[in-house]
Design a protein around this motif. Structure first.
Motif, PDB file in Angstrom:
ATOM      1  N   GLU A 479       0.851  -1.385  -0.130  1.00 59.07           N
ATOM      2  CA  GLU A 479      -0.017   0.007  -0.011  1.00 59.07           C
ATOM      3  C   GLU A 479       0.875   1.072   0.046  1.00 59.07           C
ATOM      4  O   GLU A 479       0.739   2.193  -0.661  1.00 59.07           O
ATOM      5  CB  GLU A 479      -0.862  -0.007   1.181  1.00 59.07           C
ATOM      6  CG  GLU A 479      -1.679   1.388   1.454  1.00 59.07           C
ATOM      7  CD  GLU A 479      -2.616   1.595   0.430  1.00 59.07           C
ATOM      8  OE1 GLU A 479      -2.938   2.717   0.168  1.00 59.07           O
ATOM      9  OE2 GLU A 479      -3.083   0.759  -0.288  1.00 59.07           O
ATOM     10  N   SER A 480       1.997   1.288   0.844  1.00 61.01           N
ATOM     11  CA  SER A 480       2.524   2.644   1.030  1.00 61.01           C
ATOM     12  C   SER A 480       3.563   2.673  -0.286  1.00 61.01           C
ATOM     13  O   SER A 480       4.039   3.648  -0.731  1.00 61.01           O
ATOM     14  CB  SER A 480       3.527   2.344   2.198  1.00 61.01           C
ATOM     15  OG  SER A 480       4.464   1.216   2.318  1.00 61.01           O
ATOM     16  N   THR A 481       3.965   1.669  -0.987  1.00 63.27           N
ATOM     17  CA  THR A 481       5.148   1.680  -2.009  1.00 63.27           C
ATOM     18  C   THR A 481       4.246   1.667  -3.306  1.00 63.27           C
ATOM     19  O   THR A 481       4.867   2.352  -4.233  1.00 63.27           O
ATOM     20  CB  THR A 481       5.980   0.303  -1.853  1.00 63.27           C
ATOM     21  OG1 THR A 481       6.676   0.565  -0.455  1.00 63.27           O
ATOM     22  CG2 THR A 481       7.093   0.667  -3.026  1.00 63.27           C
ATOM     23  N   CYS A 482       3.409   0.791  -3.500  1.00 63.38           N
ATOM     24  CA  CYS A 482       2.750   0.769  -4.871  1.00 63.38           C
ATOM     25  C   CYS A 482       1.421   1.330  -4.849  1.00 63.38           C
ATOM     26  O   CYS A 482       0.625   1.382  -6.000  1.00 63.38           O
ATOM     27  CB  CYS A 482       2.895  -0.729  -5.189  1.00 63.38           C
ATOM     28  SG  CYS A 482       4.453  -1.299  -5.377  1.00 63.38           S
ATOM     29  N   GLY A 483       0.677   1.655  -3.732  1.00 59.48           N
ATOM     30  CA  GLY A 483      -0.635   1.969  -3.837  1.00 59.48           C
ATOM     31  C   GLY A 483      -1.574   0.795  -4.148  1.00 59.48           C
ATOM     32  O   GLY A 483      -2.781   1.181  -4.833  1.00 59.48           O
ATOM     33  N   VAL A 484      -1.207  -0.321  -3.737  1.00 53.36           N
ATOM     34  CA  VAL A 484      -2.089  -1.560  -4.184  1.00 53.36           C
ATOM     35  C   VAL A 484      -2.773  -2.246  -2.935  1.00 53.36           C
ATOM     36  O   VAL A 484      -2.012  -2.312  -1.994  1.00 53.36           O
ATOM     37  CB  VAL A 484      -0.992  -2.479  -4.738  1.00 53.36           C
ATOM     38  CG1 VAL A 484      -1.819  -3.835  -4.966  1.00 53.36           C
ATOM     39  CG2 VAL A 484      -0.484  -2.030  -6.041  1.00 53.36           C
ATOM     40  N   ASP A 485      -4.037  -2.564  -2.819  1.00 52.69           N
ATOM     41  CA  ASP A 485      -4.588  -3.136  -2.001  1.00 52.69           C
ATOM     42  C   ASP A 485      -4.085  -4.607  -1.833  1.00 52.69           C
ATOM     43  O   ASP A 485      -4.414  -5.438  -2.576  1.00 52.69           O
ATOM     44  CB  ASP A 485      -6.224  -2.975  -2.067  1.00 52.69           C
ATOM     45  CG  ASP A 485      -7.035  -3.518  -0.746  1.00 52.69           C
ATOM     46  OD1 ASP A 485      -6.328  -4.059  -0.036  1.00 52.69           O
ATOM     47  OD2 ASP A 485      -8.119  -3.687  -0.935  1.00 52.69           O
ATOM     48  N   GLY A 486      -3.306  -4.969  -0.700  1.00 53.38           N
ATOM     49  CA  GLY A 486      -2.680  -6.423  -0.443  1.00 53.38           C
ATOM     50  C   GLY A 486      -3.821  -7.299  -0.341  1.00 53.38           C
ATOM     51  O   GLY A 486      -3.680  -8.586  -0.685  1.00 53.38           O
ATOM     52  N   ASP A 487      -4.995  -6.984   0.317  1.00 53.15           N
ATOM     53  CA  ASP A 487      -6.301  -7.757   0.416  1.00 53.15           C
ATOM     54  C   ASP A 487      -6.815  -8.367  -0.945  1.00 53.15           C
ATOM     55  O   ASP A 487      -7.293  -9.472  -0.876  1.00 53.15           O
ATOM     56  CB  ASP A 487      -7.347  -7.248   1.077  1.00 53.15           C
ATOM     57  CG  ASP A 487      -6.969  -6.919   2.461  1.00 53.15           C
ATOM     58  OD1 ASP A 487      -6.233  -7.778   3.171  1.00 53.15           O
ATOM     59  OD2 ASP A 487      -7.412  -5.786   3.249  1.00 53.15           O
ATOM     60  N   THR A 488      -6.595  -7.608  -1.935  1.00 49.83           N
ATOM     61  CA  THR A 488      -7.097  -8.066  -3.426  1.00 49.83           C
ATOM     62  C   THR A 488      -6.015  -8.489  -4.283  1.00 49.83           C
ATOM     63  O   THR A 488      -6.550  -9.126  -5.228  1.00 49.83           O
ATOM     64  CB  THR A 488      -7.845  -6.704  -4.021  1.00 49.83           C
ATOM     65  OG1 THR A 488      -6.909  -5.791  -4.365  1.00 49.83           O
ATOM     66  CG2 THR A 488      -8.924  -6.160  -3.066  1.00 49.83           C
ATOM     67  N   LEU A 489      -4.806  -8.544  -3.955  1.00 48.80           N
ATOM     68  CA  LEU A 489      -3.765  -8.982  -4.718  1.00 48.80           C
ATOM     69  C   LEU A 489      -3.523 -10.457  -4.883  1.00 48.80           C
ATOM     70  O   LEU A 489      -3.616 -10.970  -3.552  1.00 48.80           O
ATOM     71  CB  LEU A 489      -2.459  -8.271  -4.506  1.00 48.80           C
ATOM     72  CG  LEU A 489      -1.259  -8.649  -5.323  1.00 48.80           C
ATOM     73  CD1 LEU A 489      -1.554  -8.282  -6.583  1.00 48.80           C
ATOM     74  CD2 LEU A 489       0.180  -8.050  -4.643  1.00 48.80           C
ATOM     75  N   LYS A 490      -3.660 -10.969  -5.887  1.00 49.49           N
ATOM     76  CA  LYS A 490      -3.423 -12.633  -5.827  1.00 49.49           C
ATOM     77  C   LYS A 490      -2.096 -12.947  -6.233  1.00 49.49           C
ATOM     78  O   LYS A 490      -1.613 -12.427  -7.250  1.00 49.49           O
ATOM     79  CB  LYS A 490      -4.353 -13.102  -6.820  1.00 49.49           C
ATOM     80  CG  LYS A 490      -5.974 -13.089  -6.551  1.00 49.49           C
ATOM     81  CD  LYS A 490      -6.831 -13.828  -7.678  1.00 49.49           C
ATOM     82  CE  LYS A 490      -8.315 -13.580  -7.457  1.00 49.49           C
ATOM     83  NZ  LYS A 490      -9.042 -14.373  -8.532  1.00 49.49           N
TER      84      LYS A 490
END
Length: 595
Positions: A479-490
């Motif tokens: 989240e902090s580095t890539c702005g990606v929600d880890g809960d939705t990342l497969k």
């Protein structure tokens, strides 16, 4: 399962007729395949697969059903070395057969072609007993051979033999190694086995390191060192001495580092060995970089560049002049990328001169010059001479100092295309590096066409990769580095198996970022303001940091979040421009990179 056929029944099976009967190929395709088979001498099944008339799994599945024997997937099978070694390596490779396991008192042997009666009879003779055949894919079989028929035991035995020979009093070791043939010297046989094992395991480097009481031989495979420890520490001087003789180094000099190179032929491959020695506490450490000349250079399509970066990079290298830099740490594949670019540019109408230390691959039509500092043939002197050779393209192996940088920049300004490498963590900080080396900002701005930054990430082993639940720490980092929600990342993680030597990874692939300076970036460079340059880069919507290229591979199940975190820059700016752009995962760019 039906009862396995007898040898007489197997003999009656005609693969072509069987495939036509099951409507997997046509009679016309069979006739074409038979004609092709007579030309190249390959088996009919392999010919049909090569021509694209049938899939390998379809052919093997039909044979398994017809013969009444199992089709075994070697990728998911744990095989014990003591079982495999029941068939000697030479016989196993010749007959494409592998001893797999003992079951109900019967040995099961996987064969690429169980209809080969000659191979069947020879295996019975070698084993001294009957066995139960199974069908295995030939590609998987060859991979297992390389993993199991290693030379670790042979290396240990030869090390012991060498130690016993060296214990004989009054042996003139230097004279012995310099004059005796390879068949007479255990150290030569030992090194031969070490090289064969390294080539078989696709190692990029061999490390020979004497310790206080042991000798360590380590191989770098997919960027990670694997170690074999030998108690015969006393053989270390003999091994180093033999390598020095082979590389033409001064065998009397043990106090200073030395560099050399030599060529060897291993398993029908021409290997160029770059050797470096260094005095350490317990003797001399040797590191050898292995360059497979037989494999040749990678084509641009096989580098693993995303399609957009590859298209832009091809467009940029066709410009008539300017400086193009490829950056990254040691072992990140920079030279491979430059050679791929040279392959694209190597046309009859272009004069190309290179200054390299060392020359890694010999290229036709290209004038390659090896740096030799001992006779003052430096990068700078080579470049000055090269500019008088009327070149169109100049490759500088590495920009190491201010003078080299300035000559390269001025050459780029005066009608030459200059390609070079630089050691920086990413494209953004390349400007810092050039300015720190003393280059004038206006020269950089006038010359710089593009910066390609790259890393190599390890590929997940497709045999043991499985869905992975991210930790809370990894989710926060994403989240902090890539702005990606880890809960939705497969994502996936490999547990480790025999196929990947229990590391979870097999092979590597490149991740890239391409920076093509715009007006704002060039203005910052002219004034020598690296901070303003970085701000201009981060505000540029066309720039996509390499971690998002690696993130694409995580989503595609090619690499892991662990590898993404490893290659990402330590310093990440808190800027919205660094968040992931909405870019589709590129297709057709996932071929493996050879470092």
């Amino acid at each position: 399962m039906s009862t396995p056929l007898t040898a007489a029944e197997r003999k009656k099976i005609r693969i072509g007729d069987l495939l036509i009967e099951n409507q997997l190929i046509t009679d016309e395709q069979l006739q074409i395949a038979l004609k092709e088979q007579r030309k190249i001498g390959r088996k009919l099944g392999q010919t049909l697969i090569a021509l694209g008339y049938i899939e390998e799994d379809s052919l093997l599945g039909l044979l398994a059903k017809q013969l009444g024997i199992p089709l075994i997937d070697l990728r998911r099978l744990e095989v014990k070395p003591e079982i495999v070694n029941k068939i000697p390596e030479t016989m196993a490779r010749r007959y494409r057969a592998l001893a797999i396991k003992e079951q109900n008192g019967k040995l099961i042997v996987g064969m690429a072609d169980p209809t080969d009666l000659f191979a069947f009879d020879e295996l019975v003779r070698i084993l001294g007993r009957e066995f139960s055949p199974a069908i295995v894919r030939e590609s998987e079989l060859l991979d297992v051979f390389d993993r199991f028929y290693r030379r670790t035991s042979e290396i240990s035995n030869l090390a012991e033999e060498l130690e016993q020979e060296l214990s004989v009093a009054d042996v003139d070791l230097a004279n012995l190694l310099a004059t005796a043939s390879d068949e007479d010297v255990p150290v030569a046989r030992l090194l031969k086995s070490i090289f064969e094992d390294a080539v078989q395991m696709h190692a990029s480097d061999i490390h020979i390191e004497p310790d206080e009481s042991v000798l360590r031989i380590r191989q770098r495979i997919d960027g990670v060192l694997h170690e074999q420890i030998m108690k015969e520490k006393s053989i270390a001087p003999a091994v180093v001495l033999r390598l020095k003789i082979t590389a033409g180094l001064d065998i009397s000099e043990k106090r200073l580092p030395q560099d050399g190179r030599f060529n060897i032929r291993v398993k029908n491959r021409n290997i160029d060995v770059r050797l470096s020695t260094m005095p350490v506490q317990w003797g001399e450490s040797v590191v050898m970089r292995l360059l497979d000349q037989t494999a040749g250079m990678l084509e641009m399509e096989r580098l693993g560049m995303p399609e957009k970066i590859q298209t832009d990079f091809r467009r940029i290298i066709r410009r008539p002049h300017g400086l193009i830099l490829v950056t990254g740490p040691t072992g990140s594949g920079k030279t491979t990328t430059l050679y791929a670019a040279l392959r694209e540019l190597n046309k009859a109408e272009k004069k190309i001169v290179t200054a390299e230390d060392p020359v890694e691959y010999r290229l036709p039509r290209i004038n390659q010059v090896q740096v030799k500092t001992q006779i003052n043939l430096t990068f700078v002197n080579i470049l000055r001479a090269a500019l008088r050779q009327d070149p169109d393209v100049i490759l500088i192996g590495e920009m190491r100092d201010q003078e080299t940088v300035e000559i390269g920049l001025r050459a780029a300004m005066t009608g030459h295309l200059v390609l070079s490498t630089l050691h920086t963590n990413d494209a953004v900080h390349t400007a810092d590096r050039l300015l720190d080396m003393g280059a004038e900002g206006f020269l950089i701005a006038a010359s710089l066409q593009a910066i390609v930054a790259q890393r190599l990430v390890r590929r997940l082993c497709d045999s043991c990769a499985q869905p992975y639940q991210l930790t809370e720490q990894e989710k926060v980092w994403l989240e902090s580095t890539c702005g990606v929600d880890g809960d939705t990342l497969k994502s996936k993680l490999a547990a480790g198996c025999q196929r990947c030597n229990h590391t979870g990874y097999r092979g590597r692939i490149g991740v890239y970022e391409l920076l093509e300076p715009n007006h704002d970036m060039l203005s910052a460079l002219r004034s020598g303001d690296s901070v303003a340059f970085a701000e201009a880069v981060h505000s540029n919507q066309n720039f996509r940091p390499m971690r998002f290229n690696a993130l694409d591979y995580v989503r595609a199940g090619i690499t892991s979040v662990e590898e993404l975190m490893r290659i990402s820059s330590e310093r990440v700016e808190d800027d919205a421009a660094l968040r992931e752009p909405k870019v589709q995962v590129p297709e057709g760019t996932l071929d493996e990179v050879e470092n």
